[in-house]
Design a protein around this motif. Structure first.
Motif, PDB file in Angstrom:
ATOM      1  N   LYS A   3      30.035  31.896  52.781  1.00 29.43           N
ATOM      2  CA  LYS A   3      31.380  32.439  52.941  1.00 29.43           C
ATOM      3  C   LYS A   3      31.603  33.588  51.972  1.00 29.43           C
ATOM      4  O   LYS A   3      31.253  33.499  50.795  1.00 29.43           O
ATOM      5  CB  LYS A   3      32.418  31.333  52.702  1.00 29.43           C
ATOM      6  N   ALA A   4      32.174  34.679  52.450  1.00 29.88           N
ATOM      7  CA  ALA A   4      32.438  35.840  51.597  1.00 29.88           C
ATOM      8  C   ALA A   4      33.489  35.482  50.551  1.00 29.88           C
ATOM      9  O   ALA A   4      34.444  34.752  50.836  1.00 29.88           O
ATOM     10  CB  ALA A   4      32.932  37.013  52.447  1.00 29.88           C
ATOM     11  N   PRO A   5      33.322  35.960  49.307  1.00 32.08           N
ATOM     12  CA  PRO A   5      34.318  35.680  48.275  1.00 32.08           C
ATOM     13  C   PRO A   5      35.671  36.279  48.632  1.00 32.08           C
ATOM     14  O   PRO A   5      35.752  37.329  49.277  1.00 32.08           O
ATOM     15  CB  PRO A   5      33.724  36.341  47.025  1.00 32.08           C
ATOM     16  N   ASP A   6      36.721  35.600  48.230  1.00 31.82           N
ATOM     17  CA  ASP A   6      38.085  36.019  48.549  1.00 31.82           C
ATOM     18  C   ASP A   6      38.709  36.700  47.336  1.00 31.82           C
ATOM     19  O   ASP A   6      38.954  36.055  46.314  1.00 31.82           O
ATOM     20  CB  ASP A   6      38.918  34.799  48.953  1.00 31.82           C
ATOM     21  N   PRO A   7      38.984  38.003  47.406  1.00 32.75           N
ATOM     22  CA  PRO A   7      39.562  38.697  46.245  1.00 32.75           C
ATOM     23  C   PRO A   7      40.936  38.179  45.861  1.00 32.75           C
ATOM     24  O   PRO A   7      41.354  38.293  44.715  1.00 32.75           O
ATOM     25  CB  PRO A   7      39.631  40.161  46.705  1.00 32.75           C
ATOM     26  N   ARG A   8      41.655  37.552  46.809  1.00 33.34           N
ATOM     27  CA  ARG A   8      43.013  37.121  46.498  1.00 33.34           C
ATOM     28  C   ARG A   8      43.051  35.769  45.800  1.00 33.34           C
ATOM     29  O   ARG A   8      44.112  35.183  45.598  1.00 33.34           O
ATOM     30  CB  ARG A   8      43.868  37.160  47.759  1.00 33.34           C
ATOM     31  N   LEU A   9      41.864  35.291  45.387  1.00 32.50           N
ATOM     32  CA  LEU A   9      41.826  34.176  44.445  1.00 32.50           C
ATOM     33  C   LEU A   9      42.211  34.658  43.046  1.00 32.50           C
ATOM     34  O   LEU A   9      42.506  33.849  42.168  1.00 32.50           O
ATOM     35  CB  LEU A   9      40.432  33.542  44.413  1.00 32.50           C
ATOM     36  N   ASN A  10      42.174  35.963  42.857  1.00 36.01           N
ATOM     37  CA  ASN A  10      42.659  36.547  41.606  1.00 36.01           C
ATOM     38  C   ASN A  10      44.172  36.677  41.686  1.00 36.01           C
ATOM     39  O   ASN A  10      44.717  37.194  42.663  1.00 36.01           O
ATOM     40  CB  ASN A  10      42.012  37.917  41.376  1.00 36.01           C
ATOM     41  N   TRP A  11      44.885  36.208  40.654  1.00 41.47           N
ATOM     42  CA  TRP A  11      46.351  36.161  40.685  1.00 41.47           C
ATOM     43  C   TRP A  11      46.979  37.532  40.876  1.00 41.47           C
ATOM     44  O   TRP A  11      47.960  37.678  41.600  1.00 41.47           O
ATOM     45  CB  TRP A  11      46.869  35.554  39.387  1.00 41.47           C
ATOM     46  N   LEU A  12      46.438  38.542  40.194  1.00 43.40           N
ATOM     47  CA  LEU A  12      47.031  39.878  40.282  1.00 43.40           C
ATOM     48  C   LEU A  12      46.854  40.465  41.673  1.00 43.40           C
ATOM     49  O   LEU A  12      47.784  41.052  42.241  1.00 43.40           O
ATOM     50  CB  LEU A  12      46.442  40.807  39.228  1.00 43.40           C
ATOM     51  N   LEU A  13      45.660  40.323  42.224  1.00 39.96           N
ATOM     52  CA  LEU A  13      45.431  40.825  43.581  1.00 39.96           C
ATOM     53  C   LEU A  13      46.259  40.055  44.593  1.00 39.96           C
ATOM     54  O   LEU A  13      46.767  40.621  45.569  1.00 39.96           O
ATOM     55  CB  LEU A  13      43.940  40.739  43.934  1.00 39.96           C
ATOM     56  N   CYS A  14      46.428  38.760  44.356  1.00 42.93           N
ATOM     57  CA  CYS A  14      47.227  37.930  45.252  1.00 42.93           C
ATOM     58  C   CYS A  14      48.697  38.340  45.223  1.00 42.93           C
ATOM     59  O   CYS A  14      49.420  38.197  46.217  1.00 42.93           O
ATOM     60  CB  CYS A  14      47.084  36.462  44.853  1.00 42.93           C
ATOM     61  N   ALA A  15      49.151  38.861  44.078  1.00 44.62           N
ATOM     62  CA  ALA A  15      50.554  39.222  43.919  1.00 44.62           C
ATOM     63  C   ALA A  15      50.905  40.576  44.526  1.00 44.62           C
ATOM     64  O   ALA A  15      52.087  40.948  44.589  1.00 44.62           O
ATOM     65  CB  ALA A  15      50.931  39.229  42.433  1.00 44.62           C
ATOM     66  N   LEU A  16      49.910  41.336  44.985  1.00 46.25           N
ATOM     67  CA  LEU A  16      50.191  42.644  45.583  1.00 46.25           C
ATOM     68  C   LEU A  16      50.951  42.486  46.894  1.00 46.25           C
ATOM     69  O   LEU A  16      50.667  41.590  47.689  1.00 46.25           O
ATOM     70  CB  LEU A  16      48.884  43.403  45.847  1.00 46.25           C
ATOM     71  N   GLY A  17      51.901  43.378  47.126  1.00 46.62           N
ATOM     72  CA  GLY A  17      52.625  43.395  48.382  1.00 46.62           C
ATOM     73  C   GLY A  17      51.754  43.938  49.499  1.00 46.62           C
ATOM     74  O   GLY A  17      50.678  44.498  49.250  1.00 46.62           O
ATOM     75  N   PRO A  18      52.190  43.802  50.747  1.00 50.86           N
ATOM     76  CA  PRO A  18      51.375  44.239  51.897  1.00 50.86           C
ATOM     77  C   PRO A  18      50.944  45.699  51.819  1.00 50.86           C
ATOM     78  O   PRO A  18      49.782  46.025  52.097  1.00 50.86           O
ATOM     79  CB  PRO A  18      52.308  43.998  53.089  1.00 50.86           C
ATOM     80  N   ALA A  19      51.848  46.595  51.451  1.00 51.92           N
ATOM     81  CA  ALA A  19      51.509  48.021  51.397  1.00 51.92           C
ATOM     82  C   ALA A  19      50.474  48.300  50.307  1.00 51.92           C
ATOM     83  O   ALA A  19      49.500  49.045  50.525  1.00 51.92           O
ATOM     84  CB  ALA A  19      52.763  48.854  51.166  1.00 51.92           C
ATOM     85  N   GLU A  20      50.677  47.689  49.117  1.00 53.23           N
ATOM     86  CA  GLU A  20      49.751  47.891  48.008  1.00 53.23           C
ATOM     87  C   GLU A  20      48.383  47.295  48.344  1.00 53.23           C
ATOM     88  O   GLU A  20      47.341  47.887  48.040  1.00 53.23           O
ATOM     89  CB  GLU A  20      50.304  47.261  46.728  1.00 53.23           C
ATOM     90  N   GLU A 114      47.604  53.758  41.798  1.00 58.96           N
ATOM     91  CA  GLU A 114      48.604  52.730  42.085  1.00 58.96           C
ATOM     92  C   GLU A 114      49.581  52.576  40.920  1.00 58.96           C
ATOM     93  O   GLU A 114      50.791  52.444  41.122  1.00 58.96           O
ATOM     94  CB  GLU A 114      47.920  51.388  42.381  1.00 58.96           C
ATOM     95  N   PHE A 115      49.050  52.602  39.706  1.00 60.05           N
ATOM     96  CA  PHE A 115      49.899  52.455  38.526  1.00 60.05           C
ATOM     97  C   PHE A 115      50.894  53.604  38.433  1.00 60.05           C
ATOM     98  O   PHE A 115      52.082  53.405  38.143  1.00 60.05           O
ATOM     99  CB  PHE A 115      49.021  52.403  37.273  1.00 60.05           C
ATOM    100  N   ASN A 116      50.422  54.811  38.699  1.00 55.41           N
ATOM    101  CA  ASN A 116      51.276  55.992  38.575  1.00 55.41           C
ATOM    102  C   ASN A 116      52.292  56.137  39.704  1.00 55.41           C
ATOM    103  O   ASN A 116      53.208  56.956  39.613  1.00 55.41           O
ATOM    104  CB  ASN A 116      50.415  57.256  38.484  1.00 55.41           C
ATOM    105  N   ARG A 117      52.145  55.352  40.757  1.00 51.29           N
ATOM    106  CA  ARG A 117      53.176  55.328  41.801  1.00 51.29           C
ATOM    107  C   ARG A 117      54.465  54.691  41.284  1.00 51.29           C
ATOM    108  O   ARG A 117      55.539  54.883  41.859  1.00 51.29           O
ATOM    109  CB  ARG A 117      52.698  54.516  43.009  1.00 51.29           C
ATOM    110  N   GLY A 118      54.318  53.893  40.213  1.00 48.92           N
ATOM    111  CA  GLY A 118      55.468  53.155  39.712  1.00 48.92           C
ATOM    112  C   GLY A 118      55.744  51.955  40.598  1.00 48.92           C
ATOM    113  O   GLY A 118      54.925  51.563  41.425  1.00 48.92           O
ATOM    114  N   PRO A 120      56.269  48.139  42.008  1.00 48.20           N
ATOM    115  CA  PRO A 120      55.756  46.782  41.817  1.00 48.20           C
ATOM    116  C   PRO A 120      54.430  46.697  41.061  1.00 48.20           C
ATOM    117  O   PRO A 120      54.261  45.819  40.221  1.00 48.20           O
ATOM    118  CB  PRO A 120      55.602  46.261  43.252  1.00 48.20           C
ATOM    119  N   VAL A 121      53.479  47.586  41.361  1.00 48.04           N
ATOM    120  CA  VAL A 121      52.178  47.499  40.702  1.00 48.04           C
ATOM    121  C   VAL A 121      52.311  47.794  39.215  1.00 48.04           C
ATOM    122  O   VAL A 121      51.743  47.098  38.367  1.00 48.04           O
ATOM    123  CB  VAL A 121      51.160  48.462  41.352  1.00 48.04           C
ATOM    124  N   LEU A 122      53.069  48.835  38.880  1.00 48.68           N
ATOM    125  CA  LEU A 122      53.281  49.161  37.468  1.00 48.68           C
ATOM    126  C   LEU A 122      53.888  47.982  36.733  1.00 48.68           C
ATOM    127  O   LEU A 122      53.421  47.585  35.653  1.00 48.68           O
ATOM    128  CB  LEU A 122      54.173  50.400  37.347  1.00 48.68           C
TER     129      LEU A 122
END
Length: 242
Positions: A3-20, A114-118, A120-122
């Motif tokens: 099974k391919a690893p799931d990046p959204r097991l990482n809390w920060l990646l999981c917290a990204l909104g759909p657009a991000e 992404e950070f410089n967009r300001g 949610p990610v920032l």
């Protein structure tokens, strides 16, 4: 079939909104993180940030004589490489994999965009950085004022929280570097914890047998750090990415 690893097991990646998530996901590269692997050295500007999913990374401060001590631990709750978006670019610490596993890396320029967009990610990355700074400050105080057995119990608990397992593969040399003490001191403390029935200590492997007892023996530093992470980074369930 693996099974391919799931990046959204990482809390920060999981917290990204759909657009991000749509912008970032195509740039995530799966990486196997090996025990003892150096992700970056002091004074360098990493080309990538790392998001561990099942691996754990130690941030170490290395002295001129080669001695080192851990200042923070990073697992599936965070990322390695905050200097890239905090303005300093290069880092004064060394990042070493303390527990092998999987993770994802992302080019620095993508994260900076992404950070410089300001928005949610920032704010997410700044909250994570605040939690990480709390851990660094508490670790510094702990190393100065608390006994080695208390420090080791704190370290065990922080590691267990990020592994979600009671088995740790850890060489005595790496643990000595992490805590900044002699190997003989590690053997003495681990031997006492084993004698008391809290852990089983074998060459290169630690199995935690009684976590509640370890929590009682640990200093207050573990609870301070955990409370801050829970406050700043509430964990969400990974969304369905099919």
């Amino acid at each position: 079939m693996t099974k391919a690893p799931d990046p959204r097991l990482n809390w920060l990646l999981c917290a990204l909104g759909p657009a991000e998530w749509e912008r970032v996901a195509p740039h995530l590269q799966p990486v196997a993180m090996r025990l003892g692997q150096v992700l970056y050295d002091p004074g360098t500007t990493p080309a990538h940030v790392y998001f561990p999913t099942t691996a754990i990374v130690s941030l170490l401060y290395v002295m001129e004589n080669g001695a080192s001590a851990e200042i923070a631990v990073v697992g599936n709750e965070g990322l390695v490489g905050v200097s890239l978006f905090m303005g300093g670019e290069s880092t004064s610490s060394q990042a070493v994999v303390q527990a092998s596993g999987d993770g994802f890396r992302l080019e620095a320029k993508v994260l900076l965009q992404e950070f410089n967009r300001g928005g949610p990610v920032l704010h997410l990355l700044l909250r994570y950085t605040q939690a990480l700074i709390t851990q660094m400050a508490q670790t510094s105080a702990c190393n100065r004022h608390h006994a080695i057995d208390e420090q080791m119990c704190r370290w065990l608990l922080l590691t267990l929280d990020r592994l979600h397992s009671n088995h740790l593969v850890m060489t005595q040399e790496l643990l000595s570097n992490i805590l900044g003490v002699r190997r003989a001191s590690i053997s003495d403390v681990a031997g006492q914890l084993q004698k008391d029935g809290l852990i089983r200590y074998e060459r290169g492997r630690i199995t935690v047998l009684d976590r509640p007892a370890i929590e009682l023996r640990a200093c207050e530093c573990y609870a301070v750090v955990k409370k801050e992470y829970d406050r700043l980074l509430p964990r969400a369930a990974p969304p369905d990415t099919k």
